[in-house]
Scaffold this motif. Structure first.
Motif, mmCIF file in Angstrom:
data_model
loop_
_atom_site.group_PDB
_atom_site.id
_atom_site.type_symbol
_atom_site.label_atom_id
_atom_site.label_comp_id
_atom_site.label_asym_id
_atom_site.label_seq_id
_atom_site.Cartn_x
_atom_site.Cartn_y
_atom_site.Cartn_z
ATOM 1 N N VAL A 176 0.837 -1.188 0.000
ATOM 2 C CA VAL A 176 0.000 0.000 0.000
ATOM 3 C C VAL A 176 0.876 1.244 0.000
ATOM 4 N N MET A 177 0.693 2.109 -0.995
ATOM 5 C CA MET A 177 1.461 3.349 -1.077
ATOM 6 C C MET A 177 0.847 4.406 -0.158
ATOM 7 N N CYS A 178 1.674 5.314 0.310
ATOM 8 C CA CYS A 178 1.193 6.408 1.143
ATOM 9 C C CYS A 178 0.286 7.306 0.308
ATOM 10 N N PRO A 179 -1.003 7.440 0.665
ATOM 11 C CA PRO A 179 -1.938 8.175 -0.185
ATOM 12 C C PRO A 179 -1.797 9.680 -0.032
ATOM 13 N N SER A 180 -2.093 10.384 -1.133
ATOM 14 C CA SER A 180 -2.102 11.841 -1.090
ATOM 15 C C SER A 180 -3.491 12.381 -0.799
ATOM 16 N N SER A 181 -4.523 11.518 -0.869
ATOM 17 C CA SER A 181 -5.896 11.935 -0.636
ATOM 18 C C SER A 181 -6.417 11.351 0.670
ATOM 19 N N GLN A 182 -7.533 11.892 1.143
ATOM 20 C CA GLN A 182 -8.134 11.440 2.385
ATOM 21 C C GLN A 182 -8.707 10.038 2.225
ATOM 22 N N CYS A 183 -8.439 9.177 3.194
ATOM 23 C CA CYS A 183 -8.926 7.799 3.158
ATOM 24 C C CYS A 183 -10.062 7.622 4.168
ATOM 25 N N SER A 184 -10.888 6.604 3.934
ATOM 26 C CA SER A 184 -11.993 6.325 4.848
ATOM 27 C C SER A 184 -12.255 4.829 4.899
ATOM 28 N N ILE A 185 -12.926 4.396 5.948
ATOM 29 C CA ILE A 185 -13.327 3.001 6.102
ATOM 30 C C ILE A 185 -14.797 2.981 6.491
ATOM 31 N N GLU A 186 -15.588 2.203 5.751
ATOM 32 C CA GLU A 186 -17.016 2.072 6.017
ATOM 33 C C GLU A 186 -17.312 0.649 6.490
ATOM 34 N N LEU A 187 -18.264 0.508 7.407
ATOM 35 C CA LEU A 187 -18.573 -0.786 8.016
ATOM 36 C C LEU A 187 -20.075 -1.018 7.977
ATOM 37 N N THR A 188 -20.492 -2.185 7.477
ATOM 38 C CA THR A 188 -21.895 -2.577 7.464
ATOM 39 C C THR A 188 -22.017 -4.015 7.950
ATOM 40 N N SER A 189 -23.250 -4.427 8.272
ATOM 41 C CA SER A 189 -23.498 -5.802 8.700
ATOM 42 C C SER A 189 -24.516 -6.453 7.782
ATOM 43 N N SER A 190 -24.694 -7.778 7.938
ATOM 44 C CA SER A 190 -25.587 -8.528 7.068
ATOM 45 C C SER A 190 -27.049 -8.416 7.471
ATOM 46 N N GLY A 191 -27.358 -7.719 8.535
ATOM 47 C CA GLY A 191 -28.749 -7.546 8.942
ATOM 48 C C GLY A 191 -28.858 -6.724 10.204
ATOM 49 N N GLU A 192 -30.080 -6.266 10.500
ATOM 50 C CA GLU A 192 -30.301 -5.457 11.689
ATOM 51 C C GLU A 192 -30.213 -6.284 12.961
ATOM 52 N N SER A 193 -30.570 -7.574 12.872
ATOM 53 C CA SER A 193 -30.498 -8.461 14.020
ATOM 54 C C SER A 193 -29.869 -9.777 13.580
ATOM 55 N N ILE A 194 -28.843 -10.228 14.290
ATOM 56 C CA ILE A 194 -28.098 -11.430 13.927
ATOM 57 C C ILE A 194 -28.627 -12.621 14.725
ATOM 58 N N ASP A 195 -28.927 -13.718 14.011
ATOM 59 C CA ASP A 195 -29.381 -14.943 14.650
ATOM 60 C C ASP A 195 -28.264 -15.979 14.565
ATOM 61 N N CYS A 196 -27.472 -16.079 15.634
ATOM 62 C CA CYS A 196 -26.347 -17.016 15.774
ATOM 63 C C CYS A 196 -25.155 -16.673 14.879
ATOM 64 N N THR A 197 -25.391 -16.413 13.593
ATOM 65 C CA THR A 197 -24.266 -16.122 12.704
ATOM 66 C C THR A 197 -24.648 -15.076 11.675
#
Length: 352
Positions: A2-23
């Motif tokens: 990974v090269m040192c970026p000249s622009s702003q970086c971000s990380i986004e996080l999502t899940s597979s559902g609003e409520s998780i049933d076991c997995t």
């Protein structure tokens, strides 16, 4: 690297559902200046010991994506957990936290294990235990997101509750962060678990090349949408563009990899951006198929990473398009429409 970026970086996080049933699963995408970044190590953490992540650290694929299986311990009542994804790119430290809820009434557990990256072929193993006792003779089936990145046959547990299955990745598959889920039925009770595996079987050359586009950047279309389990039909205008291996000077360039879809209706907007292929093919000079992943944006509440299929069949100056996009939560967008083709549309062998 990974090269040192000249622009702003971000990380986004999502899940597979609003409520998780076991997995379930969590998905992260890393971008710098809006461009996906490959090769970034993302660390996952849970503040609830009943919510574990598998793996706890992984590296972004060619689409800037990374995922982890989210597994809830058996006999866990409904509760919350803060899931954090963090990464470092150059001097930038990235971190985001997502609140998830879930429970697991099961008394059985299924565990999965595999190499973090499988190149063309590999092995997936695991074990099923109920109340500390191994379970034999159970059939374990497997699903993937994105779908059908690799071939994973069903497996059967032995006397110790263990099972193994061989994985085959089709040639030409780009590095793809894939969530693999294993499921079995124990005495009428469903037990499952998930793990993230980076699949690849990279082609050193392109199978063909194409540029696809809608004439005038817009065509009327009617789409079938499933949003949080609710189906609907919406009408609007759509634009699709795709360029695979069509480099400068019309040469075949394996690094050229992009597609996008934008749909706009009266009250519904759905965009798929940062599209990256898993694999593609050409059917003479008249047709093409593309499988890949892309990130959903727009006014729709359907968001996150989508598994995308694009089918294109040309007849003279018009074309029929087949679009199907699905995410891990069961949301989907699909349409078949006819349009004029853009002046740049071409499908060719690499020798042409």
């Amino acid at each position: 690297m990974v090269m040192c970026p000249s622009s702003q970086c971000s990380i986004e996080l999502t899940s597979s559902g609003e409520s998780i049933d076991c997995t379930g699963n969590v998905f992260a995408v890393v971008t710098c200046g809006g461009v996906p970044v490959e090769g970034v190590t993302v660390d996952f953490n849970s503040d609830n010991p009943n919510f574990t992540l598998n793996p706890t650290s992984d590296v972004t694929d060619s689409q800037g994506d990374v995922a982890a299986g989210l597994n809830i311990a058996p006999n866990t009542p409904t509760q919350d957990a803060n899931i954090t994804a963090s990464a470092t790119i150059g001097t930038q430290t990235l971190s985001t936290t997502l609140l998830v809820s879930g429970q697991c009434a099961n008394t059985c557990s299924l565990t999965l294990a595999a190499a973090s990256e499988i190149d063309c072929s590999g092995v997936l193993s695991g074990r099923i235990v109920c109340g500390g006792q191994p379970q034999s003779g159970l059939t374990v089936t497997f699903t993937q997101f994105p779908e059908a990145v690799a071939t994973i046959p069903a497996a059967t547990t032995d006397a110790t509750g263990n099972f193994t299955t061989n994985i085959t990745v089709p040639a030409g598959t780009a590095l793809t962060s894939t969530v693999v889920s294993g499921t079995a039925i124990v005495g009428g009770q469903t037990v499952s678990s998930s793990i993230d595996i980076d699949f690849s079987c990279r082609a050193t050359t392109c199978p063909c090349k194409f540029r696809l586009g809608v004439r005038g950047s817009s065509a009327p279309a009617t789409a079938n949408v499933v949003n949080q389990g609710v189906p609907s039909t919406v009408s609007g205008n759509i634009n699709v563009t795709a360029n695979q291996c069509y480099g400068r000077g019309e040469r075949c360039d394996p690094t050229v990899d992009n597609f996008s879809i934008s749909f706009s209706g009266a009250t519904f907007t759905f965009n798929l951006a940062q599209g990256r292929r898993i694999r593609f093919s050409c059917i003479g000079e008249r047709g093409a198929t593309l499988e890949g992943t892309a990130n959903a944006t727009g006014s729709s509440t359907i968001q996150g990473l989508f598994d995308v299929f694009i089918g294109f069949t040309r007849s003279g100056s018009t074309a029929t398009w087949n679009i199907l996009a699905t995410n891990q939560a069961g949301d989907s967008f699909s349409t078949t429409f006819t349009s004029g083709i853009s002046s740049e549309t071409e499908i060719e062998d690499c020798d042409d």
